[in-house]
Design a protein around this motif. Structure first.
Motif, PDB file in Angstrom:
ATOM      1  N   LYS A  43     -28.429  -2.133 -67.073  1.00  0.00           N
ATOM      2  CA  LYS A  43     -28.504  -3.410 -66.364  1.00  0.00           C
ATOM      3  C   LYS A  43     -29.403  -4.386 -67.113  1.00  0.00           C
ATOM      4  O   LYS A  43     -30.186  -3.999 -67.968  1.00  0.00           O
ATOM      5  N   GLU A  44     -29.262  -5.653 -66.761  1.00  0.00           N
ATOM      6  CA  GLU A  44     -30.106  -6.671 -67.364  1.00  0.00           C
ATOM      7  C   GLU A  44     -31.496  -6.649 -66.749  1.00  0.00           C
ATOM      8  O   GLU A  44     -31.695  -6.192 -65.621  1.00  0.00           O
ATOM      9  N   ARG A  45     -32.444  -7.156 -67.517  1.00  0.00           N
ATOM     10  CA  ARG A  45     -33.802  -7.273 -67.002  1.00  0.00           C
ATOM     11  C   ARG A  45     -33.806  -8.297 -65.871  1.00  0.00           C
ATOM     12  O   ARG A  45     -33.226  -9.378 -65.985  1.00  0.00           O
ATOM     13  N   ALA A  46     -34.497  -7.942 -64.774  1.00  0.00           N
ATOM     14  CA  ALA A  46     -34.447  -8.766 -63.572  1.00  0.00           C
ATOM     15  C   ALA A  46     -35.839  -9.053 -63.031  1.00  0.00           C
ATOM     16  O   ALA A  46     -36.752  -8.217 -63.150  1.00  0.00           O
ATOM     17  N   PHE A  47     -35.957 -10.204 -62.426  1.00  0.00           N
ATOM     18  CA  PHE A  47     -37.210 -10.630 -61.817  1.00  0.00           C
ATOM     19  C   PHE A  47     -37.599  -9.719 -60.657  1.00  0.00           C
ATOM     20  O   PHE A  47     -36.749  -9.332 -59.834  1.00  0.00           O
ATOM     21  N   VAL A  48     -38.897  -9.425 -60.572  1.00  0.00           N
ATOM     22  CA  VAL A  48     -39.434  -8.648 -59.453  1.00  0.00           C
ATOM     23  C   VAL A  48     -40.424  -9.493 -58.650  1.00  0.00           C
ATOM     24  O   VAL A  48     -40.293  -9.635 -57.432  1.00  0.00           O
ATOM     25  N   ALA A  49     -41.421 -10.046 -59.343  1.00  0.00           N
ATOM     26  CA  ALA A  49     -42.467 -10.791 -58.643  1.00  0.00           C
ATOM     27  C   ALA A  49     -43.199 -11.690 -59.623  1.00  0.00           C
ATOM     28  O   ALA A  49     -43.200 -11.443 -60.831  1.00  0.00           O
ATOM     29  N   SER A  50     -43.851 -12.718 -59.077  1.00  0.00           N
ATOM     30  CA  SER A  50     -44.704 -13.572 -59.889  1.00  0.00           C
ATOM     31  C   SER A  50     -45.930 -13.965 -59.080  1.00  0.00           C
ATOM     32  O   SER A  50     -45.926 -13.897 -57.840  1.00  0.00           O
ATOM     33  N   ILE A  51     -46.968 -14.386 -59.804  1.00  0.00           N
ATOM     34  CA  ILE A  51     -48.208 -14.786 -59.150  1.00  0.00           C
ATOM     35  C   ILE A  51     -48.801 -15.956 -59.919  1.00  0.00           C
ATOM     36  O   ILE A  51     -48.809 -15.972 -61.150  1.00  0.00           O
ATOM     37  N   SER A  52     -49.309 -16.923 -59.176  1.00  0.00           N
ATOM     38  CA  SER A  52     -49.874 -18.119 -59.786  1.00  0.00           C
ATOM     39  C   SER A  52     -51.202 -17.817 -60.468  1.00  0.00           C
ATOM     40  O   SER A  52     -51.749 -16.722 -60.359  1.00  0.00           O
ATOM     41  N   ARG A  53     -51.721 -18.806 -61.148  1.00  0.00           N
ATOM     42  CA  ARG A  53     -52.956 -18.631 -61.922  1.00  0.00           C
ATOM     43  C   ARG A  53     -54.116 -18.168 -61.053  1.00  0.00           C
ATOM     44  O   ARG A  53     -54.890 -17.304 -61.445  1.00  0.00           O
ATOM     45  N   SER A  54     -54.222 -18.735 -59.877  1.00  0.00           N
ATOM     46  CA  SER A  54     -55.338 -18.386 -58.985  1.00  0.00           C
ATOM     47  C   SER A  54     -55.045 -17.180 -58.116  1.00  0.00           C
ATOM     48  O   SER A  54     -55.946 -16.614 -57.495  1.00  0.00           O
ATOM     49  N   GLY A  55     -53.777 -16.805 -58.060  1.00  0.00           N
ATOM     50  CA  GLY A  55     -53.359 -15.720 -57.180  1.00  0.00           C
ATOM     51  C   GLY A  55     -52.985 -16.194 -55.788  1.00  0.00           C
ATOM     52  O   GLY A  55     -52.604 -15.386 -54.939  1.00  0.00           O
ATOM     53  N   VAL A  64     -37.287  -6.448 -53.152  1.00  0.00           N
ATOM     54  CA  VAL A  64     -38.592  -5.790 -53.056  1.00  0.00           C
ATOM     55  C   VAL A  64     -39.499  -6.436 -52.016  1.00  0.00           C
ATOM     56  O   VAL A  64     -40.592  -5.922 -51.743  1.00  0.00           O
ATOM     57  N   LYS A  65     -39.045  -7.527 -51.431  1.00  0.00           N
ATOM     58  CA  LYS A  65     -39.870  -8.251 -50.469  1.00  0.00           C
ATOM     59  C   LYS A  65     -40.226  -7.343 -49.297  1.00  0.00           C
ATOM     60  O   LYS A  65     -39.375  -6.650 -48.742  1.00  0.00           O
ATOM     61  N   GLY A  66     -41.501  -7.335 -48.951  1.00  0.00           N
ATOM     62  CA  GLY A  66     -41.975  -6.497 -47.867  1.00  0.00           C
ATOM     63  C   GLY A  66     -42.380  -5.102 -48.305  1.00  0.00           C
ATOM     64  O   GLY A  66     -43.014  -4.367 -47.541  1.00  0.00           O
ATOM     65  N   ARG A  67     -42.021  -4.725 -49.524  1.00  0.00           N
ATOM     66  CA  ARG A  67     -42.395  -3.389 -50.036  1.00  0.00           C
ATOM     67  C   ARG A  67     -43.370  -3.479 -51.207  1.00  0.00           C
ATOM     68  O   ARG A  67     -44.190  -2.572 -51.403  1.00  0.00           O
ATOM     69  N   PHE A  68     -43.266  -4.531 -51.989  1.00  0.00           N
ATOM     70  CA  PHE A  68     -44.119  -4.717 -53.168  1.00  0.00           C
ATOM     71  C   PHE A  68     -45.092  -5.861 -52.922  1.00  0.00           C
ATOM     72  O   PHE A  68     -44.768  -6.833 -52.241  1.00  0.00           O
ATOM     73  N   THR A  69     -46.275  -5.735 -53.493  1.00  0.00           N
ATOM     74  CA  THR A  69     -47.211  -6.850 -53.534  1.00  0.00           C
ATOM     75  C   THR A  69     -47.705  -7.041 -54.963  1.00  0.00           C
ATOM     76  O   THR A  69     -47.743  -6.082 -55.751  1.00  0.00           O
ATOM     77  N   ILE A  70     -48.053  -8.260 -55.280  1.00  0.00           N
ATOM     78  CA  ILE A  70     -48.575  -8.577 -56.599  1.00  0.00           C
ATOM     79  C   ILE A  70     -49.941  -9.210 -56.419  1.00  0.00           C
ATOM     80  O   ILE A  70     -50.176  -9.983 -55.481  1.00  0.00           O
ATOM     81  N   SER A  71     -50.858  -8.857 -57.297  1.00  0.00           N
ATOM     82  CA  SER A  71     -52.200  -9.417 -57.231  1.00  0.00           C
ATOM     83  C   SER A  71     -52.752  -9.495 -58.644  1.00  0.00           C
ATOM     84  O   SER A  71     -52.187  -8.927 -59.581  1.00  0.00           O
ATOM     85  N   ARG A  72     -53.863 -10.196 -58.775  1.00  0.00           N
ATOM     86  CA  ARG A  72     -54.483 -10.314 -60.093  1.00  0.00           C
ATOM     87  C   ARG A  72     -55.985 -10.386 -59.949  1.00  0.00           C
ATOM     88  O   ARG A  72     -56.513 -10.839 -58.923  1.00  0.00           O
ATOM     89  N   ASP A  73     -56.658  -9.942 -60.988  1.00  0.00           N
ATOM     90  CA  ASP A  73     -58.110 -10.024 -61.076  1.00  0.00           C
ATOM     91  C   ASP A  73     -58.405 -10.733 -62.389  1.00  0.00           C
ATOM     92  O   ASP A  73     -58.335 -10.117 -63.463  1.00  0.00           O
ATOM     93  N   ASN A  74     -58.693 -12.011 -62.310  1.00  0.00           N
ATOM     94  CA  ASN A  74     -58.881 -12.785 -63.537  1.00  0.00           C
ATOM     95  C   ASN A  74     -60.125 -12.347 -64.310  1.00  0.00           C
ATOM     96  O   ASN A  74     -60.151 -12.448 -65.534  1.00  0.00           O
ATOM     97  N   ALA A  75     -61.114 -11.862 -63.621  1.00  0.00           N
ATOM     98  CA  ALA A  75     -62.311 -11.372 -64.315  1.00  0.00           C
ATOM     99  C   ALA A  75     -61.995 -10.139 -65.151  1.00  0.00           C
ATOM    100  O   ALA A  75     -62.568  -9.949 -66.228  1.00  0.00           O
ATOM    101  N   LYS A  76     -61.070  -9.325 -64.653  1.00  0.00           N
ATOM    102  CA  LYS A  76     -60.672  -8.113 -65.382  1.00  0.00           C
ATOM    103  C   LYS A  76     -59.445  -8.353 -66.262  1.00  0.00           C
ATOM    104  O   LYS A  76     -58.982  -7.433 -66.935  1.00  0.00           O
ATOM    105  N   LYS A  77     -58.892  -9.562 -66.204  1.00  0.00           N
ATOM    106  CA  LYS A  77     -57.709  -9.904 -66.993  1.00  0.00           C
ATOM    107  C   LYS A  77     -56.568  -8.929 -66.723  1.00  0.00           C
ATOM    108  O   LYS A  77     -55.904  -8.438 -67.651  1.00  0.00           O
TER     109      LYS A  77
END
Length: 124
Positions: A43-55, A64-77
Motif C-alpha cells: 500500500k501507499e504511505r498514508a497520513f496518520v496524525a500531525s501536531i502543530s509547533r506548540s502541540g 485512528v481517531k479516538g485510538r491514537f494520540t500525538i504529542s510532542r516535547d520540544n525541550a526533548k526534541k
C-alpha cells in the motif's frame, strides 16, 4: 536541517498499546510541524496524525481517531504517537516527518524530512 529517528515499534496483540517516539536532531525542532505516516505492505504511505509547533493543534486520520494520540516535547526534541486498541490493520511501517509548512499536513509532499521508519505488527 533535521534528522529524525523513530523507535518503539514491535509486535503486539490486537487490543494492545504501543508508544512510538521520534527523536529529532537540530536546534530548531520547535519550528517544525510534525507528522506520522504509515505504510502497510503493498500500500501507499498514508497520513496518520500531525501536531502543530506548540502541540496545541492535532489532526488524525479517521481510521485512528479516538485510538491514537500525538504529542510532542520540544525541550526533548521528540514527538510521540500513542497507539491504543490496536488492530491487525494497523500493521505497517510507521514514519515520522517534519515540515516548516503549517498547511496541507495530510500530504506526503508537504514534508521535507523523514525518519527511517519503525515496524509495528499487530497480531490477531
Amino acid at each position: 536541517q533535521v534528522q529524525l529517528v523513530e523507535s518503539g515499534g514491535g509486535l503486539v496483540q490486537a487490543g494492545g498499546s504501543l508508544r512510538l517516539s521520534c527523536a529529532a536532531s537540530g536546534r530548531t525542532f520547535s519550528n517544525y510541524v510534525m507528522g506520522w505516516f504509515r505504510q502497510a505492505p503493498g500500500k501507499e504511505r498514508a497520513f496518520v496524525a500531525s501536531i502543530s509547533r506548540s502541540g496545541g493543534s492535532t489532526d488524525f486520520a479517521d481510521s485512528v481517531k479516538g485510538r491514537f494520540t500525538i504529542s510532542r516535547d520540544n525541550a526533548k526534541k521528540t514527538v510521540y504517537l500513542q497507539m491504543s486498541s490496536l488492530k491487525p490493520e494497523d500493521t505497517a511501517v510507521y514514519y515520522c516527518a517534519a515540515t516548516l509548512k503549517p498547511y496541507d499536513l495530510r500530504w506526503l509532499v508537504t514534508y521535507d524530512y523523514w525518519g527511517q521508519g519503525t515496524q509495528v505488527t499487530v497480531s490477531s
